[in-house]
Scaffold this motif. Structure first.
Motif, mmCIF file in Angstrom:
data_model
loop_
_atom_site.group_PDB
_atom_site.id
_atom_site.type_symbol
_atom_site.label_atom_id
_atom_site.label_comp_id
_atom_site.label_asym_id
_atom_site.label_seq_id
_atom_site.Cartn_x
_atom_site.Cartn_y
_atom_site.Cartn_z
ATOM 1 N N ILE A 6 -16.653 -9.288 22.605
ATOM 2 C CA ILE A 6 -15.125 -9.435 21.751
ATOM 3 C C ILE A 6 -15.020 -10.927 21.225
ATOM 4 N N ASP A 7 -14.637 -10.772 19.958
ATOM 5 C CA ASP A 7 -14.214 -12.038 19.494
ATOM 6 C C ASP A 7 -13.045 -12.437 20.062
ATOM 7 N N ALA A 8 -12.807 -13.764 20.165
ATOM 8 C CA ALA A 8 -11.542 -14.465 20.989
ATOM 9 C C ALA A 8 -10.540 -14.099 19.926
ATOM 10 N N GLN A 9 -10.666 -14.161 18.959
ATOM 11 C CA GLN A 9 -9.522 -14.286 18.095
ATOM 12 C C GLN A 9 -8.749 -12.659 17.737
ATOM 13 N N GLN A 10 -9.797 -11.812 18.254
ATOM 14 C CA GLN A 10 -9.391 -10.464 18.283
ATOM 15 C C GLN A 10 -8.949 -9.719 19.850
ATOM 16 N N LEU A 11 -8.876 -10.609 20.731
ATOM 17 C CA LEU A 11 -8.824 -10.351 22.001
ATOM 18 C C LEU A 11 -7.401 -9.609 22.176
ATOM 19 N N HIS A 12 -6.410 -10.133 21.673
ATOM 20 C CA HIS A 12 -5.092 -9.523 21.857
ATOM 21 C C HIS A 12 -5.114 -8.159 21.393
ATOM 22 N N GLU A 13 -5.603 -7.802 20.188
ATOM 23 C CA GLU A 13 -5.896 -6.613 19.539
ATOM 24 C C GLU A 13 -6.700 -5.556 20.432
ATOM 25 N N GLN A 14 -7.411 -6.043 21.001
ATOM 26 C CA GLN A 14 -8.293 -5.101 21.826
ATOM 27 C C GLN A 14 -8.079 -5.020 23.369
ATOM 28 N N ALA A 15 -7.093 -5.852 23.617
ATOM 29 C CA ALA A 15 -6.705 -5.657 25.135
ATOM 30 C C ALA A 15 -6.234 -4.415 25.784
ATOM 31 N N ALA A 16 -5.687 -3.405 24.966
ATOM 32 C CA ALA A 16 -5.136 -2.258 25.344
ATOM 33 C C ALA A 16 -6.339 -1.441 25.700
ATOM 34 N N GLN A 17 -7.522 -1.789 25.102
ATOM 35 C CA GLN A 17 -8.692 -0.909 25.284
ATOM 36 C C GLN A 17 -9.411 -1.337 26.765
ATOM 37 N N LEU A 18 -9.080 -2.571 27.208
ATOM 38 C CA LEU A 18 -10.189 -3.056 28.536
ATOM 39 C C LEU A 18 -9.228 -2.321 29.834
ATOM 40 N N ARG A 19 -10.081 -2.395 30.722
ATOM 41 C CA ARG A 19 -9.711 -1.953 31.956
ATOM 42 C C ARG A 19 -10.179 -2.716 33.231
ATOM 43 N N ALA A 20 -9.609 -2.957 33.982
ATOM 44 C CA ALA A 20 -9.941 -3.979 35.067
ATOM 45 C C ALA A 20 -11.477 -3.330 35.634
ATOM 46 N N GLY A 21 -12.074 -4.453 35.860
ATOM 47 C CA GLY A 21 -13.424 -4.159 36.186
ATOM 48 C C GLY A 21 -14.531 -4.054 35.055
ATOM 49 N N ASP A 22 -14.098 -3.946 33.707
ATOM 50 C CA ASP A 22 -15.045 -4.165 32.565
ATOM 51 C C ASP A 22 -15.417 -5.459 32.342
ATOM 52 N N ARG A 23 -16.576 -5.667 31.718
ATOM 53 C CA ARG A 23 -17.156 -6.943 31.381
ATOM 54 C C ARG A 23 -16.816 -7.340 30.189
#
Length: 183
Positions: A6-23
């Protein structure tokens, strides 16, 4: 579990896809701030003063890096205990902060702010600050230089390894771990 680059500047946009435990292998700009810097940031908010960086979409790493060794951008840069920043985090997330990075569990108010703002809490490995420093390409003090290692720094990281500890769906890795252990 999934590994995300993940690009740090895109983290907010991608947060909805992340799940606890993901790397997550995070690349881009993040900021350091610990207790003393958070107090000054809050004083600036209260007094209408300028902030050291724009909060919208930013990520704060709770770290106080040591001075750089020869040939390195930074010295040891391990996470500090995140719960010490819990009194500050909900308001910062309400103002647009995308993520916090640290170690250990957080308060319910922080978890609620993560869900409310569709953010994320990422954990770095405690005790591995020298290894974390190898992922940091550049470090620049941008505010509160008088605080020394606790000054606010802009870091450029490359594939900085993190674990999603709390996602914006309300899942919490520490709670999940305790539940699995109880079984």
């Amino acid at each position: 579990m999934t590994t995300w680059k993940i690009d740090a500047q895109q983290l907010h946009e991608q947060a909805a896809q992340l799940r606890a435990g993901d790397r997550v292998l995070l690349t881009g700009t993040i900021y350091t701030a610990r207790d003393a810097a958070h107090k000054r940031i809050f004083a600036a908010l209260e007094n209408g003063g300028p902030l050291p960086f724009a909060l919208a979409g930013a990520s704060i790493y709770f770290a106080g890096p040591t001075p750089a060794h020869a040939g390195m951008a930074i010295g040891s840069c391990g996470p500090t205990t995140s719960s010490r920043m819990d009194p500050f985090t909900p308001r910062l997330m309400d103002l647009g902060l995308a993520a916090t990075i640290g170690k250990g569990g957080r308060s319910q108010a922080v978890y609620d702010a993560i869900v409310r703002n569709k953010g994320v809490y990422l954990c770095s490995i405690g005790g591995a600050g020298a290894l974390a420093a190898q992922c940091i390409q550049k470090c620049e003090v941008i505010a509160y230089e008088d605080l020394g290692c606790e000054s606010v720094k802009r870091l450029w990281v490359s594939e900085f390894p993190l674990i999603v500890a709390a996602d914006c769906q309300g899942n919490q890795l520490f709670q999940m771990g305790r539940a699995a252990y109880a079984q």
